[in-house]
Every structure is written in structure tokens, then in C-alpha cells.
Motif scaffolding. Structure first.
Motif, PDB file in Angstrom:
ATOM      1  N   GLU A   1       5.826  -0.906  -2.230  1.00  0.00           N
ATOM      2  CA  GLU A   1       5.419  -1.758  -1.096  1.00  0.00           C
ATOM      3  C   GLU A   1       3.914  -1.688  -0.854  1.00  0.00           C
ATOM      4  O   GLU A   1       3.388  -2.449  -0.055  1.00  0.00           O
ATOM      5  N   ASN A   2       3.255  -0.730  -1.507  1.00  0.00           N
ATOM      6  CA  ASN A   2       1.872  -0.381  -1.189  1.00  0.00           C
ATOM      7  C   ASN A   2       1.671  -0.270   0.326  1.00  0.00           C
ATOM      8  O   ASN A   2       0.785  -0.884   0.913  1.00  0.00           O
ATOM      9  N   SER A   3       2.521   0.509   0.929  1.00  0.00           N
ATOM     10  CA  SER A   3       2.407   0.722   2.376  1.00  0.00           C
ATOM     11  C   SER A   3       2.330   2.220   2.651  1.00  0.00           C
ATOM     12  O   SER A   3       2.635   3.039   1.787  1.00  0.00           O
ATOM     13  N   GLY A   4       1.916   2.530   3.857  1.00  0.00           N
ATOM     14  CA  GLY A   4       1.836   3.929   4.269  1.00  0.00           C
ATOM     15  C   GLY A   4       0.665   4.635   3.628  1.00  0.00           C
ATOM     16  O   GLY A   4      -0.324   4.012   3.261  1.00  0.00           O
ATOM     17  N   GLY A   5       0.778   5.951   3.489  1.00  0.00           N
ATOM     18  CA  GLY A   5      -0.267   6.702   2.803  1.00  0.00           C
ATOM     19  C   GLY A   5      -1.347   7.233   3.719  1.00  0.00           C
ATOM     20  O   GLY A   5      -1.258   7.182   4.945  1.00  0.00           O
ATOM     21  N   MET A   6      -2.376   7.764   3.059  1.00  0.00           N
ATOM     22  CA  MET A   6      -3.439   8.491   3.767  1.00  0.00           C
ATOM     23  C   MET A   6      -4.392   7.508   4.419  1.00  0.00           C
ATOM     24  O   MET A   6      -5.478   7.226   3.891  1.00  0.00           O
ATOM     25  N   ASN A   7      -3.988   6.964   5.575  1.00  0.00           N
ATOM     26  CA  ASN A   7      -4.859   6.021   6.262  1.00  0.00           C
ATOM     27  C   ASN A   7      -5.007   6.333   7.756  1.00  0.00           C
ATOM     28  O   ASN A   7      -5.328   5.438   8.542  1.00  0.00           O
ATOM     29  N   GLY A   8      -4.782   7.574   8.096  1.00  0.00           N
ATOM     30  CA  GLY A   8      -5.016   7.993   9.479  1.00  0.00           C
ATOM     31  C   GLY A   8      -4.010   7.436  10.470  1.00  0.00           C
ATOM     32  O   GLY A   8      -4.132   7.653  11.676  1.00  0.00           O
TER      33      GLY A   8
ATOM     34  N   SER B   1      -3.441   8.918  -1.919  1.00  0.00           N
ATOM     35  CA  SER B   1      -2.404   7.900  -2.077  1.00  0.00           C
ATOM     36  C   SER B   1      -2.414   6.922  -0.900  1.00  0.00           C
ATOM     37  O   SER B   1      -2.424   7.316   0.265  1.00  0.00           O
ATOM     38  N   GLY B   2      -2.441   5.653  -1.249  1.00  0.00           N
ATOM     39  CA  GLY B   2      -2.463   4.600  -0.245  1.00  0.00           C
ATOM     40  C   GLY B   2      -3.784   4.470   0.484  1.00  0.00           C
ATOM     41  O   GLY B   2      -3.894   3.665   1.410  1.00  0.00           O
ATOM     42  N   ALA B   3      -4.773   5.268   0.090  1.00  0.00           N
ATOM     43  CA  ALA B   3      -6.055   5.210   0.790  1.00  0.00           C
ATOM     44  C   ALA B   3      -6.752   3.877   0.506  1.00  0.00           C
ATOM     45  O   ALA B   3      -6.700   3.369  -0.609  1.00  0.00           O
ATOM     46  N   VAL B   4      -7.365   3.329   1.528  1.00  0.00           N
ATOM     47  CA  VAL B   4      -8.205   2.146   1.377  1.00  0.00           C
ATOM     48  C   VAL B   4      -9.637   2.644   1.509  1.00  0.00           C
ATOM     49  O   VAL B   4      -9.989   3.273   2.500  1.00  0.00           O
ATOM     50  N   TRP B   5     -10.451   2.403   0.474  1.00  0.00           N
ATOM     51  CA  TRP B   5     -11.779   3.025   0.433  1.00  0.00           C
ATOM     52  C   TRP B   5     -12.837   2.098   1.004  1.00  0.00           C
ATOM     53  O   TRP B   5     -12.861   0.909   0.720  1.00  0.00           O
TER      54      TRP B   5
ATOM     55  N   ASP C   1      -9.471   3.852   8.172  1.00  0.00           N
ATOM     56  CA  ASP C   1      -8.329   4.129   9.036  1.00  0.00           C
ATOM     57  C   ASP C   1      -7.479   2.884   9.288  1.00  0.00           C
ATOM     58  O   ASP C   1      -8.006   1.778   9.385  1.00  0.00           O
ATOM     59  N   ALA C   2      -6.187   3.135   9.417  1.00  0.00           N
ATOM     60  CA  ALA C   2      -5.255   2.079   9.815  1.00  0.00           C
ATOM     61  C   ALA C   2      -5.397   1.834  11.314  1.00  0.00           C
ATOM     62  O   ALA C   2      -5.774   2.734  12.061  1.00  0.00           O
ATOM     63  N   ARG C   3      -5.110   0.609  11.739  1.00  0.00           N
ATOM     64  CA  ARG C   3      -5.136   0.313  13.166  1.00  0.00           C
ATOM     65  C   ARG C   3      -3.744   0.350  13.772  1.00  0.00           C
ATOM     66  O   ARG C   3      -3.570   0.238  14.974  1.00  0.00           O
ATOM     67  N   MET C   4      -2.748   0.478  12.913  1.00  0.00           N
ATOM     68  CA  MET C   4      -1.364   0.442  13.375  1.00  0.00           C
ATOM     69  C   MET C   4      -0.567   1.564  12.715  1.00  0.00           C
ATOM     70  O   MET C   4      -0.996   2.103  11.709  1.00  0.00           O
ATOM     71  N   PRO C   5       0.591   1.858  13.299  1.00  0.00           N
ATOM     72  CA  PRO C   5       1.441   2.851  12.635  1.00  0.00           C
ATOM     73  C   PRO C   5       1.987   2.319  11.305  1.00  0.00           C
ATOM     74  O   PRO C   5       2.089   1.114  11.103  1.00  0.00           O
ATOM     75  N   ASP C   6       2.334   3.233  10.421  1.00  0.00           N
ATOM     76  CA  ASP C   6       2.968   2.882   9.153  1.00  0.00           C
ATOM     77  C   ASP C   6       4.447   2.558   9.386  1.00  0.00           C
ATOM     78  O   ASP C   6       5.005   2.932  10.408  1.00  0.00           O
ATOM     79  N   PRO C   7       5.066   1.913   8.398  1.00  0.00           N
ATOM     80  CA  PRO C   7       6.528   1.721   8.474  1.00  0.00           C
ATOM     81  C   PRO C   7       7.236   3.066   8.669  1.00  0.00           C
ATOM     82  O   PRO C   7       6.759   4.091   8.193  1.00  0.00           O
ATOM     83  N   GLU C   8       8.375   3.041   9.340  1.00  0.00           N
ATOM     84  CA  GLU C   8       9.104   4.288   9.627  1.00  0.00           C
ATOM     85  C   GLU C   8      10.036   4.676   8.491  1.00  0.00           C
ATOM     86  O   GLU C   8      10.322   3.883   7.595  1.00  0.00           O
TER      87      GLU C   8
HETATM   88  C1  LIG Z   1      -2.308   1.566   6.047  1.00  0.00           C
HETATM   89  O1  LIG Z   1      -2.186   1.207   7.408  1.00  0.00           O
HETATM   90  C2  LIG Z   1      -1.499   0.024   7.767  1.00  0.00           C
HETATM   91  C3  LIG Z   1      -1.396  -0.049   9.267  1.00  0.00           C
HETATM   92  O2  LIG Z   1      -2.576  -0.470   9.819  1.00  0.00           O
HETATM   93  C4  LIG Z   1      -0.151  -0.027   7.124  1.00  0.00           C
HETATM   94  O3  LIG Z   1       0.609  -1.130   7.517  1.00  0.00           O
HETATM   95  C5  LIG Z   1      -0.363   0.016   5.633  1.00  0.00           C
HETATM   96  O4  LIG Z   1       0.857  -0.117   5.007  1.00  0.00           O
HETATM   97  C6  LIG Z   1      -1.064   1.301   5.270  1.00  0.00           C
HETATM   98  N1  LIG Z   1      -1.175   1.505   3.831  1.00  0.00           N
HETATM   99  C7  LIG Z   1      -1.734   0.727   2.909  1.00  0.00           C
HETATM  100  C8  LIG Z   1      -1.626   1.204   1.504  1.00  0.00           C
HETATM  101  O5  LIG Z   1      -2.318  -0.296   3.177  1.00  0.00           O
END
Ligand SMILES: *[C@@H]1O[C@H](CO)[C@@H](O)[C@H](O)[C@H]1NC(C)=O
Ligand code: HEM
Length: 274
Positions: A77-84, A267-271, A148-155
Motif C-alpha cells: 500500500e506504501n502506507s505507514g512507516g517512519m513518518n512521525g 521504511s516508508g520515509a518521505v525524504w 512528517d505526516a500530518r495525519m495518523p497512519d492506517p490502523e
Molecule cells: C505517511 O503519513 C501519511 C499520513 O499523513 C500516511 O497516510 C501515509 O500512508 C504515510 N506513509 C507513506 C509511505 O506515505
């Protein structure tokens, strides 16, 4: 130097070559060096502010926080990961107890921000590594620049403690981790109070004690040792192979933990660009 080639300027072809070489040395190298030195001093400021707030007693919680931020990664899904995103997820039941390390690191982040910009993801990644080395584990280089992410990751992405070995393997595989990396990373449970040796010493006691299966004994507190997910690892042949290797060879454990932790916090970091 190559850019000068063919340009009609005032240098003879003989002299131009010399000039090009000199400019390459006098301009390109120092620029390259200063960028690297900048990154190195940026990192050393983050490290030293994190060390200022860290103690051995706080190390386990901080390392766990790094896993709970990064461990939500889902490769497909390329979701979650080390994004604060962990800072938006502290109310989740699986993150119970992580408010304390959050508050500790908040202090460090504020101090760092007096001199430079830093993301939560970077602070947490560095803090987990500092927690490991403070307790006697390997020193792990961590690259900076995560957004950093602005929202929580999927649960529901973190492994549940009730998983058996095949469930754990599947869960880690989705994050890009092999069975060997699952076993090495699980060695983090050498810190904390689940009964794997000294709670503030990062060593290979986790693996030695897993092999003894103390929970099978009814004597005293030993039945309390380990989570179901820790105990499950010894029941799996492939995991058991690595547990034996790491229990016999702490240097190998440190090496493999180091690589797996570096991978985890990337992993999952956005640089950040530039
Ligand atoms: C990073 O953070 C967002 C929330 O802002 C999240 O939805 C996303 O899945 C995260 N991970 C990646 C790999 O973008
Ligand atoms: C393999 C799957 C994992 C599961 C199911 C799991 C689950 C848990 C649970 C339930 C606890 C709380 C134990 C308690 O009651 O005190 C815990 C503690 C901890 N976990 Fe994990 N964990 C896993 C992997 C990891 C990884 C990969 C790391 C870090 C790289 C990690 C780091 C920690 C640390 C340091 C603690 C101790 C925290 C403290 O004492 O404050 N865990 N884990």
C-alpha cells in the motif's frame, strides 16, 4: 571542467585543461565536503539533544516508540512507516505507555529547533538508535531528512502479541522484512521488563533466555517471561536457527540488529528534498 569544453573562452587549450582541473579541485571538492559536514553537524546536534533527555530507564520506551512509528509500514500500500505519525496515534491502545517517551523527546525536539529544523520522524529514529547504544548495544548511523505526516497512519498494521510465528513472519514480510530480520529486531525485547536479562542492558540475553523456555517452568516468576509472540519464535524452525546464532554470537546479533534497525527507520520515509 566538461562544461568548459568547446566553449570559446580566453584560455588556450593547454592552459584550459590546467584551469579546469584546478577549479574542479578548488570548487567541487570543498562544496561536496561542506554539504557532508553540514549533514554531520546537523546529526550531531540531534544526537546530543536526544542524549541530554535520555536515560537508561527511558531507553526501552523510546526504542519501542521508534518501532511503533516505523512498524506501521505496508509495502504494497506504501502506507505507514517512519513518518512521525505516531504523535497523532498516542491514544491507540497499542501505543499505551508511549506518551512518556513522547514528552521526553518533545523536550529534545524543542531544543534542536532553536538551531535547526527537525522532523518528529528524525528525532524518533535517532532516539531509538541512541537508546540502543546508551544501553550498550551497537551504535547505529541514522540518516536525517524525513518529512512528517500530518495525519495518523492506517490502523491495525502493528503486529499483535498473540500472533504465532507464521503470523509474525507474514506481518513482517508485508513491511519488507525477512524472517532473519524479524528475529533480529525482536531482540529489542532484551530491553524492558519482560524478563530477558537486565532491563536496561542491550545484549543477546533475549536469545539465550528464549532457548531456555523459562515460561514452561512453574517456578516463581519465570512463567511471566516473554510475550506470546516472543515464545512463538522458538517454536518455528527457521526462527530457531537465528535465535541459536544470535545467542551464541552477540557480535553477529549487533551487526544484524544494526542493519535491520536502519532499514526499519527508513521504511516508508518521505525524504525532504535538497
Ligand atoms: C505517511 O503519513 C501519511 C499520513 O499523513 C500516511 O497516510 C501515509 O500512508 C504515510 N506513509 C507513506 C509511505 O506515505
Ligand atoms: C515482533 C513483534 C512485536 C510484538 C508483538 C511486540 C509487542 C510488544 C508488547 C505487547 C510490549 C509491552 C510489553 C509489556 O507488557 O511491558 C512490547 C514492549 C517492547 N517492545 Fe515490542 N513487540 C514486537 C517487536 C518489537 C520491535 C521490532 C521492537 C524494536 C525494534 C520492539 C521494542 C520493544 C521494547 C523496547 C519494549 C519494552 C518497552 C518498555 O519496557 O517500556 N518490539 N512489545
Amino acid at each position: 571542467m566538461i562544461q568548459n569544453e568547446g566553449r570559446d573562452n580566453c584560455f588556450s587549450s593547454h592552459g584550459r585543461r590546467g584551469f579546469g582541473l584546478l577549479t574542479a579541485i578548488s570548487i567541487a571538492l570543498p562544496l561536496h565536503w561542506s554539504a557532508e559536514m553540514g549533514a554531520a553537524s546537523e546529526l550531531s546536534i540531534v544526537q546530543s539533544e536526544v542524549r541530554n533527555v535520555l536515560s537508561k530507564a527511558k531507553a526501552a520506551g523510546v526504542l519501542r516508540m521508534a518501532f511503533h512509528d516505523a512498524g506501521t509500514f505496508d509495502m504494497d500500500e506504501n502506507s505507514g512507516g517512519m513518518n512521525g505519525s505516531i504523535v497523532h496515534e498516542l491514544e491507540r491502545p497499542e501505543n499505551a505507555g508511549l506518551k512518556k517517551p513522547f514528552k521526553v523527546l518533545e523536550k529534545a525536539k524543542r531544543e534542536i529547533e532553536k538551531s535547526q529544523q527537525v522532523s518528529w520522524a528524525d528525532v524518533i529514529a535517532v532516539a531509538g538508535a541512541e537508546a540502543v547504544s546508551l544501553c550498550g548495544g551497537p551504535s547505529i548511523p541514522v540518516r536525517l531528512g524525513r518529512e512528517d505526516a500530518r495525519m495518523p497512519d492506517p490502523e491495525g498494521k502493528l503486529p499483535e502479541e498473540s500472533l504465532d510465528a507464521s503470523g509474525l513472519k507474514r506481518c513482517f514480510l508485508k513491511k519488507g522484512f525477512s524472517t532473519q530480520e524479524l528475529v533480529a529486531l525482536s531482540g529489542a525485547h532484551t530491553l524492558g521488563s519482560k524478563g530477558f536479562g537486565n532491563p536496561v542492558v542491550f545484549d543477546n540475553a533475549y536469545f539465550k533466555i528464549l532457548l531456555e523456555k523459562p515460561w514452561a517452568s512453574s517456578a516463581g516468576m519465570s512463567s511471566m517471561i516473554g510475550l506470546p509472540s516472543d515464545r512463538a519464535l522458538v517454536e518455528d524452525d527457521e526462527c530457531l536457527r537465528w535465535i541459536k546464532i544470535y545467542s551464541a554470537d552477540q557480535v553477529q546479533f549487533f551487526e544484524d540488529f544494526k542493519s535491520a534497525y536502519s532499514k526499519l527507520v527508513d521504511s516508508g520515509a518521505v525524504w525532504r528534498s535538497g
